[in-house]
Structures are given as structure tokens and as C-alpha cells.
Scaffold this active site. Sequence first.
Site, short mmCIF file in Angstrom:
data_model
loop_
_atom_site.label_atom_id
_atom_site.label_comp_id
_atom_site.label_asym_id
_atom_site.label_seq_id
_atom_site.Cartn_x
_atom_site.Cartn_y
_atom_site.Cartn_z
N LEU A 72 0.88 -1.17 0.00
CA LEU A 72 0.00 0.00 0.00
C LEU A 72 0.92 1.22 0.00
O LEU A 72 1.97 1.21 0.65
CB LEU A 72 -0.90 0.02 1.24
CG LEU A 72 -2.00 -1.05 1.34
CD1 LEU A 72 -2.76 -0.92 2.66
CD2 LEU A 72 -2.96 -0.95 0.16
N ASP A 73 0.50 2.28 -0.70
CA ASP A 73 1.29 3.51 -0.71
C ASP A 73 1.43 4.07 0.70
O ASP A 73 0.59 3.80 1.56
CB ASP A 73 0.58 4.59 -1.55
CG ASP A 73 0.38 4.18 -2.98
OD1 ASP A 73 1.15 3.34 -3.47
OD2 ASP A 73 -0.56 4.71 -3.61
N LYS A 74 2.41 4.93 0.86
CA LYS A 74 2.65 5.55 2.18
C LYS A 74 1.37 6.18 2.74
O LYS A 74 1.06 6.04 3.92
CB LYS A 74 3.77 6.59 2.03
CG LYS A 74 4.18 7.19 3.34
CD LYS A 74 5.33 8.17 3.14
CE LYS A 74 5.67 8.81 4.47
NZ LYS A 74 6.44 10.05 4.31
N THR A 76 -1.75 5.55 1.86
CA THR A 76 -2.95 4.70 1.83
C THR A 76 -3.10 4.01 3.19
O THR A 76 -2.13 3.55 3.76
CB THR A 76 -2.84 3.64 0.72
OG1 THR A 76 -2.67 4.30 -0.53
CG2 THR A 76 -4.09 2.77 0.64
N ARG A 160 -5.06 5.31 -7.65
CA ARG A 160 -4.81 6.76 -7.80
C ARG A 160 -4.68 7.11 -9.28
O ARG A 160 -5.22 8.12 -9.74
CB ARG A 160 -3.52 7.16 -7.06
CG ARG A 160 -3.65 7.04 -5.55
CD ARG A 160 -2.31 7.31 -4.86
NE ARG A 160 -2.33 6.82 -3.49
CZ ARG A 160 -2.80 7.50 -2.44
NH1 ARG A 160 -3.27 8.71 -2.60
NH2 ARG A 160 -2.78 6.96 -1.24
#
Length: 218
Positions: A72-74, A76, A160
Site C-alpha cells: 500500500l502507498d505511504k 494509503t 490513484r
Amino acid sequence: MNGQTISLLGTQVDPETDAVTVDGVQVHLAEKRTLLLHKPAGFITTCSDPNARDTVMRLVPAVPGLHPIGRLDKDTTGLLLFTNDGALTFALTHPKHVVEKTYHAWVEGVPDDAALARLRTGIELADGPTAPAEVRRLHTRNGRTEVELVIHEGRKRQVRRMLFAVGFPVVGLARVRVGPLTLGDLPEGRWRDLSAEEVATLYRAAGVENSTVQRAGE
Ligand code: URA
């Protein structure tokens, strides 16, 4: 094993019920462990970071071989799985049988039906077209809309990029479901062990019968 001498190469053992000794000395079999974390924003998904930033590993117990499944992105939040079972990681991340994931994204504005239709059909991203997604508007508040997206793929920053491509930049993103698993009432920043039954349902969701399936020939 269990008092018998084993000469067959590849004999399977169950670490929970079998006792294995070599020359009379008990061998401690690595325990398989799979956890579910409710990831908060601000942590990067990696096992170690050369720049010593906060990684998700700080949020889970120090279990040998434990690693995140996917990323997961930072910024998210949401459901992130960890395991030391390489076969499970392989089953869940192999492009041939990745499981469905549900995301809730807040976007600026109100995506119109045309934008949603494009996401449902599949859109062109820099690394190729996306597979059809399930998508619906959940609600609009203060000029922002929460959108639910269900996708099978796991490309970098995919949600995104998909919403940006149809004109609606994401301002907040959470993963709320991976295959059969949801966050339930687990608070942000907390983790819990998955039961053996939950791990079995993950294997099934990935289309793999059980954890003894080998990588060879996949
Ligand atoms: N898609 C994204 O854009 N970010 C995530 O963290 C996960 C899926």
C-alpha cells in the site's frame, strides 16, 4: 518423525502435530504466521528502508521471515497482510490468480456516469490498459465524493492513477477488503493473527487448493 525413521525425500510434516528429531535432537520447525494489519497513513510498505523512514515492519511483531504481501502507498490506509509463508505470498501476488481487492477513495468533485463507465470498461495507463473494474459512488460531502472500486490487479498506485486518468484526483485512499477478508472493527495501527481457516479461505480465493502446493511448474 514421531518415532519413525523417514527415508523418503520430500516427506511433508505438520509443524503443529509432528515431532522431528535428527540424531536424537529435536528440530524446531518454523511456525507459519499470517497477520492482518490496519495500516495507518505515513508508513512505507517495505521490509527495510535505506533512508530509515517509518516502515510497516515497525507496526507488526518481529517474526522471522515475516513480510508484507503486496503493498500500500505511504498515504494509503487499510488492510495489509503479512506472512512468513512464501507459498501464500506467491498465491496472492501471482498475476494469474490475484484476488479481488476493494478500495474506498475520496476524490475532489463528483465523478459523473461517463467517468465511472470508463473505469468499468478499462482505461489506458502508462503501463497498459486496466482490466474492467467494479465502481460506484458511495456519497458526496463538502464537494468531495467517496467512490468504491473493486479491482483484481495490483499495479503500482493503480487506483490513484485510474481516478486521476478520468479527471478525479484522489485525496484519501483506504483498502477495505482483500479477497474474503475485511478490516472488521480492527482499529488503525493494530494487527491480528489470521486463523488457519482464514488462511485456507485466502488460498481458495487465489484458486490454490492448499498450502502444500509447490512453486515448481506454476
Ligand atoms: N492503488 C493505489 O493507488 N494505491 C495503493 O496504495 C493501493 C492501490
